[in-house]
Structures are given as structure tokens and as C-alpha cells.
Design an enzyme around this catalytic site. Structure first.
Site, PDB file in Angstrom:
ATOM      1  N   ASP A 283      13.265  -8.117  11.974  1.00 56.39           N
ATOM      2  CA  ASP A 283      12.743  -8.170  11.615  1.00 56.39           C
ATOM      3  C   ASP A 283      12.550  -5.946  11.556  1.00 56.39           C
ATOM      4  O   ASP A 283      12.185  -6.448  10.677  1.00 56.39           O
ATOM      5  CB  ASP A 283      12.791  -7.525  13.439  1.00 56.39           C
ATOM      6  CG  ASP A 283      11.523  -6.766  13.738  1.00 56.39           C
ATOM      7  OD1 ASP A 283      10.768  -6.547  14.214  1.00 56.39           O
ATOM      8  OD2 ASP A 283      12.014  -5.643  15.355  1.00 56.39           O
TER       9      ASP A 283
ATOM     10  N   PHE B 194       4.888  -9.527  18.480  1.00 57.60           N
ATOM     11  CA  PHE B 194       6.385  -9.737  19.062  1.00 57.60           C
ATOM     12  C   PHE B 194       6.135 -11.113  19.830  1.00 57.60           C
ATOM     13  O   PHE B 194       5.425 -11.876  20.255  1.00 57.60           O
ATOM     14  CB  PHE B 194       6.905  -9.070  20.938  1.00 57.60           C
ATOM     15  CG  PHE B 194       8.775  -8.745  21.111  1.00 57.60           C
ATOM     16  CD1 PHE B 194       9.105  -7.950  20.692  1.00 57.60           C
ATOM     17  CD2 PHE B 194       8.502 -10.251  22.281  1.00 57.60           C
ATOM     18  CE1 PHE B 194      10.765  -8.596  21.075  1.00 57.60           C
ATOM     19  CE2 PHE B 194       9.636 -10.320  22.648  1.00 57.60           C
ATOM     20  CZ  PHE B 194      10.734  -9.830  21.751  1.00 57.60           C
TER      21      PHE B 194
HETATM   22  P1  IMP Z   1      16.179  -6.225  14.010  1.00 61.76           P
HETATM   23  O1  IMP Z   1      17.595  -5.475  13.908  1.00 61.76           O
HETATM   24  O2  IMP Z   1      15.277  -5.596  14.222  1.00 61.76           O
HETATM   25  O3  IMP Z   1      15.470  -6.841  12.841  1.00 61.76           O
HETATM   26  O4  IMP Z   1      16.096  -6.826  14.933  1.00 61.76           O
HETATM   27  C1  IMP Z   1      16.910  -8.793  15.186  1.00 61.76           C
HETATM   28  C2  IMP Z   1      17.254  -9.053  16.473  1.00 61.76           C
HETATM   29  O5  IMP Z   1      15.689  -8.201  17.330  1.00 61.76           O
HETATM   30  C3  IMP Z   1      16.560 -10.403  16.035  1.00 61.76           C
HETATM   31  O6  IMP Z   1      17.785 -11.154  16.109  1.00 61.76           O
HETATM   32  C4  IMP Z   1      16.079 -10.932  17.454  1.00 61.76           C
HETATM   33  O7  IMP Z   1      16.939 -11.205  18.383  1.00 61.76           O
HETATM   34  C5  IMP Z   1      15.315  -9.610  18.097  1.00 61.76           C
HETATM   35  N1  IMP Z   1      13.567  -9.651  17.911  1.00 61.76           N
HETATM   36  C6  IMP Z   1      13.324  -8.992  16.786  1.00 61.76           C
HETATM   37  N2  IMP Z   1      11.773  -9.021  16.355  1.00 61.76           N
HETATM   38  C7  IMP Z   1      12.390 -10.461  18.223  1.00 61.76           C
HETATM   39  C8  IMP Z   1      10.315 -10.812  18.594  1.00 61.76           C
HETATM   40  O8  IMP Z   1       9.203 -10.428  17.376  1.00 61.76           O
HETATM   41  N3  IMP Z   1      10.843 -11.480  20.093  1.00 61.76           N
HETATM   42  C9  IMP Z   1      11.827 -12.160  19.644  1.00 61.76           C
HETATM   43  N4  IMP Z   1      12.908 -11.673  19.339  1.00 61.76           N
HETATM   44  C10 IMP Z   1      13.057 -10.074  18.513  1.00 61.76           C
END
Ligand code: IMP
Ligand code: MG
Length: 176
Positions: free
Chosen positions: A103, A152
Site C-alpha cells: 500500500d 481497501f
Molecule cells: P503499507 O505499509 O502501507 O504498504 O501496508 C502494509 C500492510 O497494510 C499490508 O501488508 C496489509 O497487511 C495492510 N493493508 C494495506 N492495504 C490493505 C488493504 O487494502 N486491505 C487489507 N490490508 C491492507
């Protein structure tokens, strides 16, 4: 009756199966003769990882890490704590991190730094889903399953408050 949390389908079951098979073929070719260690990030990546690994046709191993990212339930802060570390040392190994979704990229950025410091022979990333619009740090992601819009996502391992990991497809969480 259909669950009211489940919105529009973002990636159908057939498309997941097809793409996972392609990724398995690509990884088998790229890592031929190297016995890669697949590192799954708990819990979301378990579903993708177990399907992907069965599509890899060369010797390979698996291990898991669990991390907690501080922040709200839908926004990560980039400050990550390791809850469960690898069982083995990775010095000299070919390591492939398997993630469910990237994300902001902050969690992965931390993982790459942490694992990179352990001197693996190589370190690459395979992410089932990426949300390009949300990216805050530039990261090298060698294998990407699908790019999805800024919604999401739930299903195929992805949860909202621990629910919906068991859906066989990826859907958007219905906003109400
Ligand atoms: P980041 O550090 O923002 O890249 O997010 C990492 C973690 O957030 C991912 O490994 C997921 O566990 C959770 N996450 C981010 N976006 C989503 C989503 O759209 N659905 C479910 N989990 C998410
Ligand atoms: Mg995750």
C-alpha cells in the site's frame, strides 16, 4: 444473502489462479538451480504464498515473519515491530519476500532494510497486489500480481478487522 461488507470484486478467482500460476513459472525460471527461501509475511500473505509455492517447480523453502505496523487500522505509519522473526539465518541465501499487498510501501521498506542487513545473496519481493496511487516510498518490487485502485481490499488473505480472509476472490470493502 451476500455480506453487506463485500463491495465490488477487484480480482476474480479465475484471474488469481491464472496469475499465480504465471508467477510460479516465472520464479521457477528465474531461480533455477538456487533453492530460494520464500519469506511470507503473516497473516495475509499465507493464502497467496501457499498457492504460489505449489506453482513453483524447483526446490525452494519457506519461512515466516510477523510484523506489527503502528498506525490506524487503514494507514500504516512506517514504524514496524517484529513480532515473529525468521527461524533461520539468511546469510548467502536467495530470499524472496512474499507479500499480500503493498500500500504505502512503508512496511516493506522496513522489511527490506532489516533483511538486507543480514547479507542474503539476493533479496527480491513478490507482491500479489499493489496500490500505485498510495505509494509513499519507491521500492523495487520484482514480481507484481495485480495493480488495484485506491480501495481497501478484502479476501484471498486480506482482512478487515480479521474478517473476510477466506473469500476466494479480492473485493473492495463496501463503504457505508
Ligand atoms: P503499507 O505499509 O502501507 O504498504 O501496508 C502494509 C500492510 O497494510 C499490508 O501488508 C496489509 O497487511 C495492510 N493493508 C494495506 N492495504 C490493505 C488493504 O487494502 N486491505 C487489507 N490490508 C491492507
Ligand atoms: Mg500484510
Amino acid at each position: 444473502m451476500r455480506d453487506p461488507d463485500i463491495g465490488e470484486i477487484l480480482v476474480q478467482k479465475d484471474a488469481l489462479e491464472h496469475r499465480v500460476k504465471q508467477l510460479g513459472t516465472e520464479i521457477s525460471r528465474d531461480y533455477a538451480g538456487r533453492n530460494p527461501l520464500l519469506v511470507g509475511v503473516l497473516k495475509g500473505a499465507v493464502f497467496f504464498l501457499s498457492d504460489l509455492m505449489r506453482r513453483i517447480e524447483i526446490p525452494c523453502e519457506v519461512d515466516f515473519m510477523a510484523v506489527a505496523s503502528y498506525g490506524s487500522s487503514t494507514d500504516s505509519s512506517g514504524v514496524v515491530r517484529i513480532l515473529k522473526d525468521l527461524d533461520t539465518t539468511i546469510e548467502g541465501r536467495d530470499v524472496l519476500i512474499v507479500e499480500d499487498i503493498v500500500d504505502s510501501g512503508l512496511t516493506l521498506h522496513y522489511l527490506l532494510r532489516s533483511l538486507g542487513a543480514r547479507e542474503p545473496a539476493s533479496l527480491e519481493v513478490c507482491a500479489l497486489l499493489v496500490k500505485p496511487e498510495r505509494r509513499k516510498v519507491d521500492l523495487p518490487i520484482r514480481y507484481v500480481g495485480f495493480e488495484i485502485p485506491n480501495r481497501f481490499a478484502i479476501g484471498y488473505g486480506l482482512d478487515h478487522a480479521e474478517q473476510h480472509r477466506n473469500l476466494p476472490y479480492v473485493a473492495a470493502l463496501q463503504s457505508r
